[in-house]
Design an enzyme around this catalytic site. Structure first.
Site, PDB file in Angstrom:
ATOM      1  N   GLN A 182       0.861  -1.181   0.000  1.00 57.17           N
ATOM      2  CA  GLN A 182       0.000   0.000   0.000  1.00 57.17           C
ATOM      3  C   GLN A 182       0.901   1.236   0.000  1.00 57.17           C
ATOM      4  OE1 GLN A 182      -3.202  -0.027  -0.287  1.00 57.17           O
ATOM      5  NE2 GLN A 182      -3.853  -2.082   0.320  1.00 57.17           N
ATOM      6  N   ASN A 216      -0.724  -8.154   4.802  1.00 60.46           N
ATOM      7  CA  ASN A 216      -0.966  -6.802   5.300  1.00 60.46           C
ATOM      8  C   ASN A 216      -2.143  -6.755   6.274  1.00 60.46           C
ATOM      9  OD1 ASN A 216      -0.643  -3.879   5.296  1.00 60.46           O
ATOM     10  ND2 ASN A 216      -2.460  -3.802   4.010  1.00 60.46           N
ATOM     11  N   CYS A 319     -10.527  -1.571  -4.471  1.00 60.37           N
ATOM     12  CA  CYS A 319      -9.781  -0.484  -5.117  1.00 60.37           C
ATOM     13  C   CYS A 319     -10.462  -0.024  -6.404  1.00 60.37           C
ATOM     14  CB  CYS A 319      -8.338  -0.921  -5.409  1.00 60.37           C
ATOM     15  SG  CYS A 319      -8.207  -2.330  -6.535  1.00 60.37           S
ATOM     16  N   GLU A 353     -10.495   4.038  -2.837  1.00 56.90           N
ATOM     17  CA  GLU A 353     -10.403   2.806  -2.050  1.00 56.90           C
ATOM     18  C   GLU A 353     -11.564   2.829  -1.063  1.00 56.90           C
ATOM     19  OE1 GLU A 353      -7.456  -0.532  -1.390  1.00 56.90           O
ATOM     20  OE2 GLU A 353      -7.310   1.217  -2.693  1.00 56.90           O
TER      21      GLU A 353
END
Length: 366
Positions: A182, A216, A319, A353
């Site tokens: 990211q 993540n 996204c 996002e």
């Protein structure tokens, strides 16, 4: 009204209008910092006689002096990138072996203070280049990689170790050169906190995660479930995820190297995968209540979407609002949208996002 405030309002209005056919809760909006929010940057290197500069070019035009945009500062990039840009350029200009046929540079910065710089060339990199590059690496206090066609020279390491804070707890992540991360680290922290809040306390049940990347979301989410099974098809990302799991001492996570489509086939029992057996993953050991998905821009394919619809709770980070809308048209037949969030991961661009929490209608009734 500032330019940033106006663009964020436009994104909020666009997402609200796009999803207006659904019964929506109040949208949470997470604004970004207006400057120095981006941890990655890449530039062409423009040579003009003995002079060099960082460069970009007018969109849609060929790289030429007519479309050239010289870059001295890059306000959207991390302060550490801006600080090192003139130092790197001066050091490169001072040595012909480093500057000759150098045409591109990539920066990967971190909140932890580490930085990786990739120097890309139109020439074969030899021992003389490596000696000079090692001295430069020491001088700048960064990690350096050299690339040319068919060549990748890693002087010491090809990754940085990032530290993200989620609800007061630190997590460390290995971020590999060329791998997906990211770019807006502070916004990433907000996304992780939102996902953990959406997950609630489900210690009696398990989480399935598709498209887990380097873990993540996996790491902080694992604190909210008994066990986590995460899937990812990229070998590089799986290796990084495994390192991250060990480094953060998370013993309730398993990684299955499968694509979302492959996992759907395995979960439905229509296909067996030797990879699951060799990795010691038994689907029968899990009691899933929640699925977390962070798919690519194309969204979730039809077969995987049918799998997603089986779960009581769905946490969906997107996204691409257009494919999110298409996927929600299917999921809202069985689920209600309970939370909606907009994360301004990419300020001053059209990219949006977003995050959605869906809960199965029958589950709510029970």
């Amino acid at each position: 009204m500032s330019a940033y405030t106006d663009q964020l309002r436009q994104k909020t209005d666009y997402l609200t209008k796009l999803l207006q056919s659904f019964h929506l809760p109040s949208m949470q909006v997470f604004p970004s910092a207006e400057q120095h929010f981006r941890q990655r940057a890449e530039f062409r290197v423009w040579h003009e006689g003995d002079e060099m500069c960082y460069a970009m070019f007018q969109k849609g035009q060929k790289a030429s002096s007519n479309s050239l945009i010289k870059i001295e500062k890059f306000p959207i990039a991390a302060q550490s990138i801006n600080d090192i840009m003139p130092r790197l350029m001066a050091a490169m200009a001072a040595q012909n072996v480093l500057r000759h046929r150098w045409y591109q540079v990539e920066f990967l910065a971190t909140l932890s203070g580490e930085m990786l710089i990739t120097l890309i060339y139109h020439k074969r990199l030899d021992e003389e280049w490596e000696v000079a590059a090692r001295a430069l690496q020491t001088q700048l206090g960064v990690w350096i990689i050299g690339r040319s066609r068919g060549q990748k020279i890693v002087l010491q390491q090809d990754f940085v170790t990032e530290k993200l804070t989620v609800h007061g707890q630190n997590f460390i992540y290995r971020q590999i050169e060329g791998g997906f991360t990211q770019p807006n680290a502070r916004m990433c922290e907000k996304m992780l906190e939102w996902a953990c809040t959406a997950a609630g306390d489900s210690q009696d049940f398990d989480l399935l995660e598709l498209y887990c990347g380097n873990g993540n979301f996996t790491l902080p989410l694992s604190q909210h479930f008994r066990r986590v099974l995460a899937t990812e098809v990229s070998k590089t990302s799986v290796q990084a995820a495994q390192w991250n799991i060990a480094a953060n001492h998370r013993d309730n996570i398993e990684i299955a190297r499968l694509s979302a489509e492959e996992f759907t086939q395995a979960f439905s029992g229509c296909r067996e995968f030797e990879r699951l057996r060799t990795q010691g993953v038994s689907l029968q050991d899990y009691d899933f209540s929640t699925i977390f998905i962070d798919p690519p821009r194309a969204g979730v394919d039809d077969e995987t979407l049918q799998l997603v619809a089986q779960f009581e709770r769905v946490i969906y980070v997107s996204c691409n609002p257009e494919t999110l809308r298409d996927n929600l048209a299917v999921l809202t037949k069985t689920h209600d949208i309970q939370q909606l969030a907009l994360f301004d991961q990419f300020p001053f661009t059209h990219h949006i996002e977003s995050g959605v929490l869906l809960v199965k209608k029958s589950f709510q009734a029970a």
